[in-house]
Scaffold this motif. Structure first.
Motif, mmCIF file in Angstrom:
data_model
loop_
_atom_site.group_PDB
_atom_site.id
_atom_site.type_symbol
_atom_site.label_atom_id
_atom_site.label_comp_id
_atom_site.label_asym_id
_atom_site.label_seq_id
_atom_site.Cartn_x
_atom_site.Cartn_y
_atom_site.Cartn_z
ATOM 1 N N GLY A 192 0.785 -1.228 0.000
ATOM 2 C CA GLY A 192 0.000 0.000 0.000
ATOM 3 C C GLY A 192 0.816 1.275 0.000
ATOM 4 N N MET A 193 2.143 1.134 0.099
ATOM 5 C CA MET A 193 3.021 2.310 0.054
ATOM 6 C C MET A 193 3.276 2.737 -1.388
ATOM 7 N N ARG A 194 3.968 3.841 -1.527
ATOM 8 C CA ARG A 194 4.451 4.256 -2.842
ATOM 9 C C ARG A 194 5.919 3.842 -2.939
ATOM 10 N N GLY A 195 6.151 2.703 -3.556
ATOM 11 C CA GLY A 195 7.500 2.146 -3.642
ATOM 12 C C GLY A 195 8.344 2.838 -4.703
ATOM 13 N N ILE A 196 9.593 3.096 -4.370
ATOM 14 C CA ILE A 196 10.534 3.729 -5.294
ATOM 15 C C ILE A 196 11.786 2.861 -5.377
ATOM 16 N N TRP A 197 12.172 2.519 -6.587
ATOM 17 C CA TRP A 197 13.379 1.717 -6.806
ATOM 18 C C TRP A 197 14.573 2.651 -6.994
ATOM 19 N N LEU A 198 15.563 2.529 -6.122
ATOM 20 C CA LEU A 198 16.812 3.275 -6.252
ATOM 21 C C LEU A 198 17.774 2.421 -7.061
ATOM 22 N N ASN A 199 17.806 2.674 -8.346
ATOM 23 C CA ASN A 199 18.598 1.878 -9.284
ATOM 24 C C ASN A 199 19.948 2.569 -9.511
ATOM 25 N N ARG A 200 20.827 2.449 -8.529
ATOM 26 C CA ARG A 200 22.120 3.135 -8.605
ATOM 27 C C ARG A 200 23.000 2.633 -9.746
ATOM 28 N N LYS A 201 22.815 1.370 -10.129
ATOM 29 C CA LYS A 201 23.698 0.775 -11.139
ATOM 30 C C LYS A 201 23.179 0.930 -12.563
ATOM 31 N N ASN A 202 21.972 1.488 -12.723
ATOM 32 C CA ASN A 202 21.367 1.615 -14.055
ATOM 33 C C ASN A 202 21.352 0.276 -14.786
ATOM 34 N N THR A 203 21.025 -0.779 -14.061
ATOM 35 C CA THR A 203 21.140 -2.115 -14.621
ATOM 36 C C THR A 203 20.051 -2.460 -15.625
ATOM 37 N N MET A 204 18.845 -1.928 -15.420
ATOM 38 C CA MET A 204 17.731 -2.236 -16.320
ATOM 39 C C MET A 204 16.633 -1.228 -16.036
ATOM 40 N N VAL A 210 8.287 3.293 -10.166
ATOM 41 C CA VAL A 210 8.926 4.602 -10.067
ATOM 42 C C VAL A 210 10.404 4.369 -9.762
ATOM 43 N N THR A 211 11.275 4.915 -10.609
ATOM 44 C CA THR A 211 12.707 4.624 -10.518
ATOM 45 C C THR A 211 13.521 5.904 -10.440
ATOM 46 N N ILE A 212 14.507 5.901 -9.537
ATOM 47 C CA ILE A 212 15.485 6.982 -9.483
ATOM 48 C C ILE A 212 16.872 6.360 -9.505
ATOM 49 N N HIS A 213 17.869 7.173 -9.836
ATOM 50 C CA HIS A 213 19.245 6.680 -9.884
ATOM 51 C C HIS A 213 20.119 7.327 -8.817
ATOM 52 N N SER A 214 19.578 8.277 -8.117
ATOM 53 C CA SER A 214 20.270 8.961 -7.029
ATOM 54 C C SER A 214 19.220 9.510 -6.070
ATOM 55 N N LEU A 215 19.567 9.611 -4.814
ATOM 56 C CA LEU A 215 18.627 10.192 -3.844
ATOM 57 C C LEU A 215 18.412 11.666 -4.089
ATOM 58 N N HIS A 216 19.298 12.297 -4.859
ATOM 59 C CA HIS A 216 19.097 13.699 -5.205
ATOM 60 C C HIS A 216 17.790 13.887 -6.003
ATOM 61 N N GLU A 217 17.319 12.821 -6.651
ATOM 62 C CA GLU A 217 16.111 12.895 -7.463
ATOM 63 C C GLU A 217 14.830 12.838 -6.642
#
Length: 223
Positions: A192-204, A210-217
């Motif tokens: 029920g949360m709003r999940g965010i994937w922190l994809n630091r490696k830009n793997t896929m 919802v995807t970010i690559h840095s917490l700055h985003e």
């Protein structure tokens, strides 16, 4: 409320683990029949394999550590020696605990905006708390939930719901940020949360997440 994972989200676990493993190897290479690169690959494999058994409650936290050492040094070694050797590794691992460069600026910004922050982490309560203290970010979080304390591990959605109950917030009012797609982003969304994937490696890419690559985003997503 904004919840975070710890390892590989806030703390650079992979680098700390690899550097710790290399130092351990250098001190014990006479007893280990492989080169440095082979050892690091084997260490990661054993770490993933036995920690998963711990999360599945097949082994205790101490037992999974002992099994990793016995795979490396031989099943004949005593539990006491396995403990001694694992504690040697832990010394090297802890020495390399560091936050990612985007962590403290992002946490500071969210706190200044009046956001409540929390932690939901798989792992041992004492070690995870020690990590937060050592990398100097414990002060940012007012709700910390670990799998060893509540007896439930991600991706079981119950751990997310329990965290919301403890923080006295509704799941739909919360975000969860973590580095694993299934375990973190998808599981928290199912809770029920709003999940965010922190994809630091830009793997896929996963268009449904919802995807970010840095917490700055985060500032562009969490208003």
């Amino acid at each position: 409320m904004i919840f975070f994972d710890i390892d590989s989200t806030l703390l650079d676990h992979e680098q700390a683990e690899e550097l710790g493993a290399i130092e351990f190897f250098e001190e014990n290479k006479e007893d280990i029949k492989c080169n440095t690169n082979e050892f690091v690959a084997l260490w990661h494999h054993l770490s993933d394999t036995y920690f998963e058994k711990y999360l599945e409650k097949e082994l205790s936290f101490l037992e999974q550590r002992r099994m990793r050492m016995k795979e490396l040094l031989g099943s004949h070694i005593s539990n006491d020696l396995a403990d001694e050797k694992f504690n040697e590794y832990i010394t090297y691992y802890k020495k390399n605990w560091k936050v990612f460069e985007d962590v403290i600026p992002s946490l500071e910004q969210m706190k200044k905006q009046g956001k409540r922050l929390g932690i939901i982490s798989n792992g041992d309560e004492n070690q995870q708390m020690e990590k937060l203290e050592t990398i100097k970010i414990r002060k940012y979080f007012d709700c910390i939930v670990t799998s060893s304390k509540v007896g439930i591990s991600k991706p079981n959605i119950t751990i997310f719901i329990e965290a919301c109950n403890l923080a006295k917030v509704k799941a739909e009012e919360c975000y969860y940020i973590g580095d694993r797609v299934e375990t973190d982003a998808i599981a928290s969304t199912q809770a029920g949360m709003r999940g965010i994937w922190l994809n630091r490696k830009n793997t896929m890419t996963r268009s449904e997440i919802v995807t970010i690559h840095s917490l700055h985003e985060l500032a562009t997503i969490i208003k």
